[in-house]
Design an enzyme around this catalytic site. Structure first.
Site, PDB file in Angstrom:
ATOM      1  N   CYS A   4     -18.191  30.469 113.094  1.00 19.17           N
ATOM      2  CA  CYS A   4     -17.356  31.236 114.028  1.00 19.17           C
ATOM      3  C   CYS A   4     -18.226  32.360 114.591  1.00 19.17           C
ATOM      4  CB  CYS A   4     -16.149  31.824 113.302  1.00 19.17           C
ATOM      5  SG  CYS A   4     -16.641  33.028 112.061  1.00 19.17           S
ATOM      6  N   HIS A  48     -19.637  33.191 103.069  1.00 17.06           N
ATOM      7  CA  HIS A  48     -19.314  32.282 101.967  1.00 17.06           C
ATOM      8  C   HIS A  48     -19.853  30.882 102.213  1.00 17.06           C
ATOM      9  CE1 HIS A  48     -15.889  34.927 100.245  1.00 17.06           C
ATOM     10  NE2 HIS A  48     -17.010  35.061  99.574  1.00 17.06           N
ATOM     11  N   CYS A  66     -17.439  41.641 110.553  1.00 15.51           N
ATOM     12  CA  CYS A  66     -16.900  40.975 111.744  1.00 15.51           C
ATOM     13  C   CYS A  66     -15.993  41.950 112.514  1.00 15.51           C
ATOM     14  CB  CYS A  66     -16.097  39.752 111.314  1.00 15.51           C
ATOM     15  SG  CYS A  66     -15.228  39.022 112.707  1.00 15.51           S
ATOM     16  N   HIS A  77      -9.941  38.517  97.406  1.00 16.33           N
ATOM     17  CA  HIS A  77     -10.929  38.173  98.437  1.00 16.33           C
ATOM     18  C   HIS A  77     -11.662  39.448  98.877  1.00 16.33           C
ATOM     19  CE1 HIS A  77     -12.540  36.893 102.327  1.00 16.33           C
ATOM     20  NE2 HIS A  77     -12.516  35.672 101.808  1.00 16.33           N
ATOM     21  N   GLU A 116     -12.649  40.532 101.670  1.00 20.58           N
ATOM     22  CA  GLU A 116     -12.096  41.213 102.866  1.00 20.58           C
ATOM     23  C   GLU A 116     -10.967  42.154 102.461  1.00 20.58           C
ATOM     24  OE1 GLU A 116     -10.589  38.623 106.033  1.00 20.58           O
ATOM     25  OE2 GLU A 116      -9.172  40.200 106.585  1.00 20.58           O
ATOM     26  N   CYS A 133      -7.333  36.193 112.977  1.00 23.06           N
ATOM     27  CA  CYS A 133      -8.315  36.064 114.063  1.00 23.06           C
ATOM     28  C   CYS A 133      -8.100  34.772 114.845  1.00 23.06           C
ATOM     29  CB  CYS A 133      -9.738  36.195 113.525  1.00 23.06           C
ATOM     30  SG  CYS A 133     -10.533  34.660 113.185  1.00 23.06           S
ATOM     31  N   SER A 177     -14.982  30.042 100.243  1.00 18.32           N
ATOM     32  CA  SER A 177     -14.606  30.423 101.602  1.00 18.32           C
ATOM     33  C   SER A 177     -13.092  30.300 101.761  1.00 18.32           C
ATOM     34  CB  SER A 177     -15.339  29.509 102.592  1.00 18.32           C
ATOM     35  OG  SER A 177     -14.621  29.410 103.784  1.00 18.32           O
ATOM     36  N   ASN A 230     -11.228  30.577 104.380  1.00 15.43           N
ATOM     37  CA  ASN A 230     -10.748  29.770 105.513  1.00 15.43           C
ATOM     38  C   ASN A 230     -10.954  28.287 105.249  1.00 15.43           C
ATOM     39  OD1 ASN A 230     -13.065  28.775 107.467  1.00 15.43           O
ATOM     40  ND2 ASN A 230     -13.699  30.761 106.675  1.00 15.43           N
TER      41      ASN A 230
HETATM   42  S1  SF4 Z   1     -12.440  37.186 111.039  1.00 17.94           S
HETATM   43 FE1  SF4 Z   1     -12.541  35.269 112.180  1.00 17.94          FE
HETATM   44  S2  SF4 Z   1     -14.296  35.492 113.559  1.00 17.94           S
HETATM   45 FE2  SF4 Z   1     -14.462  37.050 111.944  1.00 17.94          FE
HETATM   46  S3  SF4 Z   1     -15.699  36.141 110.345  1.00 17.94           S
HETATM   47 FE3  SF4 Z   1     -13.596  35.764 109.769  1.00 17.94          FE
HETATM   48  S4  SF4 Z   1     -13.136  33.757 110.642  1.00 17.94           S
HETATM   49 FE4  SF4 Z   1     -14.991  34.491 111.653  1.00 17.94          FE
END
Ligand code: SF4
Length: 291
Positions: free
Chosen positions: A12, A42, A96, A124, A126, A190, A218, A220
């Site tokens: 991404c 990740h 990001c 996580h 984040e 996102c 990861s 996602n």
């Molecule tokens: S927030 Fe979206 S664009 Fe940013 S790193 Fe994660 S998946 Fe990628």
């Protein structure tokens, strides 16, 4: 076998930016060391590659007295960033921009006296970086929303960037019923996540077997796998082509490939090439579907 690639595959925008920034920094001569707290993205293959280029992954700043700290794509807690600044480290911030936008929202809500609920995975990186204070409540799929007790009348609701939109809607509906005087809802999921999940859904419906290629840690990639598995029982999550099992495929299968946001193009190509080269000569071969 036919191989179909999902529309939104490969890095991404945020991951591509982070990896490029890290590579650029690793090309600069540095005698004091270049570090990241945790992996900057990740994906094991990419992380191994960066470590061959000289990036040292550490758990905290305890043993670091100088050099450069690359802040990973998922961001770092503000308290850790101040500690790094106090130690005089050079900082390269690859957070990001989507993640950074969540930090800005949280900071401004806290300043305005809002309580904050974050919908996401508390383990996580984040979310750990975002929730650098006890004033934030994190909820996930296992939370009973009725039991979430927020005393404040002003509440801000935000989502982890990779959260499935449908689950966020469910959380929004539940918190709307709580009767807060004010509930400010921010859509912090996102765009890349939304598009990737949609493409994965479409592809999982249209193929015999679907592979999600992405790191085990990861978020996602794990979400994409859950989404695909719900639709197509022959869904498998692999990190790279070495994990492919020929027993998953039948002659003339159509095989879809979906990738996580931190999977580089060359790994996707290796997976596709290996599938194309599998020789399935036994027509009656049985497919074993792992749960
Ligand atoms: S927030 Fe979206 S664009 Fe940013 S790193 Fe994660 S998946 Fe990628």
């Amino acid at each position: 076998m036919k191989v179909k690639l999902a529309k939104n595959s490969g890095f991404c925008f945020g991951v591509r930016r982070a990896v490029n920034m890290a590579i650029k920094e690793l090309e600069v001569e540095n005698t004091k060391g270049i570090y990241s707290i945790g992996h900057i993205i990740h994906n094991r293959d990419v992380v191994d590659d960066l470590s061959r280029k000289g990036l040292k992954v550490i758990e905290n700043l305890k043993d670091v007295d100088g050099g450069t700290l690359i802040i990973r794509c998922h961001g770092l807690a503000a308290s850790v960033i101040s500690e790094a600044k106090n130690k005089g480290l050079k900082l390269i911030d690859t957070t990001c921009p989507y993640v950074f936008s969540s930090h800005r929202i949280v900071n401004s809500l806290l300043k305005e006296g809002y309580s904050i609920i974050v919908v996401g995975d508390k383990n996580h990186p984040e979310i750990q970086a975002l929730c650098d204070t006890d004033d934030i409540v994190v909820v996930d799929e296992n939370t009973d929303f009725d039991l979430v007790n927020i005393k404040s009348k002003k509440v801000g609701l935000i989502a982890q960037t990779t959260l499935p939109f449908n689950f966020y809607k469910k959380a929004i509906r539940a918190f709307l019923k709580k009767g807060f005087v004010e509930l400010r809802i921010f859509n912090t999921i996102c765009n890349d996540t939304k598009k990737r999940q949609l493409s994965a859904k479409r592809l999982a419906k249209s193929v015999d077997c679907i592979l999600v290629v992405g790191g085990r840690f990861s978020a996602n990639s794990k979400r994409l796998y859950q989404i695909c598995k719900k639709i197509n029982p022959r869904a498998y999550h692999i990190e790279n082509s070495s994990e492919l099992d020929e027993g998953w495929f039948l002659k003339e299968d159509s095989v879809g490939i979906v990738s996580g946001a931190s999977t580089p193009d060359y790994i996707i190509k290796q997976v596709a090439d290996r599938i194309r080269n599998i020789d399935i000569s036994c027509k009656d071969k049985k497919v074993v579907v792992k749960s």
